[in-house]
Each structure stands twice: as C-alpha cells, then as structure tokens.
Scaffold this active site. Sequence first.
Site, PDB file in Angstrom:
ATOM      1  N   LYS A 191      39.027  35.701  59.988  1.00 54.48           N
ATOM      2  CA  LYS A 191      39.411  34.655  59.034  1.00 54.48           C
ATOM      3  C   LYS A 191      40.204  33.559  59.741  1.00 54.48           C
ATOM      4  O   LYS A 191      39.920  32.373  59.581  1.00 54.48           O
ATOM      5  CB  LYS A 191      40.232  35.284  57.905  1.00 54.48           C
ATOM      6  CG  LYS A 191      40.795  34.313  56.931  1.00 54.48           C
ATOM      7  CD  LYS A 191      42.149  34.785  56.427  1.00 54.48           C
ATOM      8  CE  LYS A 191      43.186  34.736  57.495  1.00 54.48           C
ATOM      9  NZ  LYS A 191      44.291  33.823  57.348  1.00 54.48           N
ATOM     10  N   GLN A 226      45.074  41.301  52.074  1.00 57.77           N
ATOM     11  CA  GLN A 226      43.987  42.148  52.571  1.00 57.77           C
ATOM     12  C   GLN A 226      44.069  43.531  51.922  1.00 57.77           C
ATOM     13  O   GLN A 226      45.120  44.181  51.928  1.00 57.77           O
ATOM     14  CB  GLN A 226      44.074  42.237  54.103  1.00 57.77           C
ATOM     15  CG  GLN A 226      42.915  42.957  54.753  1.00 57.77           C
ATOM     16  CD  GLN A 226      41.566  42.270  54.504  1.00 57.77           C
ATOM     17  OE1 GLN A 226      41.494  41.066  54.330  1.00 57.77           O
ATOM     18  NE2 GLN A 226      40.517  43.055  54.469  1.00 57.77           N
ATOM     19  N   ASP A 246      40.603  34.599  46.789  1.00 60.38           N
ATOM     20  CA  ASP A 246      39.738  35.786  46.773  1.00 60.38           C
ATOM     21  C   ASP A 246      39.082  35.963  45.397  1.00 60.38           C
ATOM     22  O   ASP A 246      38.160  36.769  45.254  1.00 60.38           O
ATOM     23  CB  ASP A 246      40.576  37.050  47.058  1.00 60.38           C
ATOM     24  CG  ASP A 246      40.300  37.622  48.447  1.00 60.38           C
ATOM     25  OD1 ASP A 246      39.207  37.375  48.986  1.00 60.38           O
ATOM     26  OD2 ASP A 246      41.187  38.323  48.970  1.00 60.38           O
TER      27      ASP A 246
HETATM   28  N1  GUN Z   1      38.924  44.053  51.840  1.00 55.15           N
HETATM   29  C1  GUN Z   1      37.577  44.114  51.952  1.00 55.15           C
HETATM   30  N2  GUN Z   1      37.021  42.963  51.531  1.00 55.15           N
HETATM   31  C2  GUN Z   1      38.012  42.169  51.145  1.00 55.15           C
HETATM   32  C3  GUN Z   1      38.067  40.849  50.610  1.00 55.15           C
HETATM   33  O1  GUN Z   1      37.056  40.165  50.406  1.00 55.15           O
HETATM   34  N3  GUN Z   1      39.311  40.376  50.342  1.00 55.15           N
HETATM   35  C4  GUN Z   1      40.435  41.095  50.524  1.00 55.15           C
HETATM   36  N4  GUN Z   1      41.596  40.552  50.204  1.00 55.15           N
HETATM   37  N5  GUN Z   1      40.423  42.313  51.012  1.00 55.15           N
HETATM   38  C5  GUN Z   1      39.219  42.845  51.317  1.00 55.15           C
END
Ligand code: GUN
Length: 293
Positions: free
Chosen positions: A52, A96, A119
Amino acid sequence: MELIDGKKIAAAIKVEIAAEVKRMMDKGARPPHLAAILVGEDPASETYVRNKSRSCKEVGFDSSTYKFPADVPEKEILDTVGFINEDPDIDGLIVQLPLPAHIDNQKVIEAIRPEKDVDGFHPVNVGRTTIGLSSYVSATPYGILELLMRSGIETSGKNCVILGRSNIVGKPMSILMMRNEEPGNSTVTVCHSKTRNLAEITSAADILIVAIGRPGFVTADMVREGAVVIDVGIHRVEAPETKSGFRLVGDVQFEEVSAKASHITPVPGGVGPMTIVSLLMNTLKACKKEIYG
Ligand code: GUN
C-alpha cells in the site's frame, strides 16, 4: 476465451490517478494522504501495508503507517483512530485486519469517521452503498466492478451468481450487482455453505463471481459455456516442481474453466492487483471530498 488482465488494468488506473494528483498539485493542492494502522507482525498484513505504501508513492500520494506491538491495549488503537480522524492532513485511514483477539475489530471500525473510511467497512458506508447513496465501496468489490466495466462486460439483465456471503466480498458484491446503475442491474443469486444444488445454480450464471475461499472449488461442469468468471480466491499450494516450492491458485480450476468461459480472471494477476488500486481511488475521492461533500 479472453483473459481479464487485472495487472494491466490496475497499471492503467494508477497512471490515471497519478495524472489527477499532478493536476491537483499544479493547482496548489497538497497530495492525497492515506494512513494505515498495523498491529502485530502477521506477515500477510505487513506485506499488504508495505505494498500500500509503495503504491501510494507510485501515484504521488503521501502515506503513513502507525505500527503497534501485538499486545497494544485497545484504547491506544481507538485513541490513534481518534487522532487521525481529527487530522485535516490525512484523507483516508485503514486499520489492517485481522486485529489481535483482545481488540474488538468492529469497535475499531466504527471509531473511524465514515468520511475517512476508505476501506468502506464502516456500517454507514455499507448502509449508504445498500440504499444507493454515494459511499466508499470496499476494495475487492470495487475492483471487480472496475474489471467488468473496463473489460466491456454487459451486466444489465444478466444472471449473476455469487459464491460466498462474506461482509467484505460476497455481500457487498451482491448489492452492487443488483443496483440500478452500470455495472449492475443484474439478477443476483448468492450461494453459500448451506446452498443445495450448487452446480445447477452456478450453471445458470452469465457472470459467476467466486469468493468461497477453497482452492480449485469451481470445476468446468459448474460453469456455463460463455460465462464470465471472476475468481477472488488466492491460495498458496505446494508445488515441488517450482523453484519456490509453491504456486498461487484461485477458487476456480483455471485450466478447465477457461476452456468454457468467455472471460476469466487469472490468479495471480486478476482481482488481486485491483484491490490496492481501489483503495487509492477511494483515497483520491476522500481528498476531493467527492463522497460526503
Ligand atoms: N485484511 C485483508 N484484506 C483487508 C482489507 O482490504 N482491508 C483491511 N483493512 N484489512 C484487510
């Protein structure tokens, strides 16, 4: 059969985002800024957050990562969310997941201001998506919509079957495919672990979206000739013949299903590369205040 090349589409979107960031900055604006909270040392989560940050840099965004040890008290995470909520120089925040067991995931998600929830996990964004208001759509469903649109796939009036009902893929995908908008306007069926006659239902799909989390689950006999197949799964399976000793496979038996499909996403290189790009698109929208004004 036409391959839906997620890697290529994601790269094209990144070029578009970078051009928009440049236009904004030429007019004197600051770059979009995405923050991430990372707790513990789960390797998959660390990789995701690292990718990211790298992607942010590629398109000219600022990014920051707030790292905490696995035993951090829940209050410290909630306080950090609160602090980022109030920071006018941060447009979007992701926490996350999964978080360690002593931290209430839902409580943390609900602490994020919906305006910064890039998200799209906050109930306000989920609810807005459901009733057709502007919202942040979570990364995987948003990425799939872009893949369908940019591959010129007609969805209106089509039978769309979704395997899986998770909050982050199956459920929002079903809402988006049935909405009165393009892509959308499909007749949607959602299948899950209790569904009977699964192959009969999937065989009626013009568009089959598979997010069931089981390697190679969908076989050719479950797919109609000419169907569009979107594979959300990603699994590491042992492959002694390869140098690394493993390879990545999806929820779909690619070889046999691709012989019947009109379009199909590969694994890797299909849905996967679109997820971070979706997050970037949401962060750009957050910076431009496109969703909440
Ligand atoms: N863990 C796995 N996929 C994601 C996601 O798209 N966003 C977040 N925040 N955590 C994750």
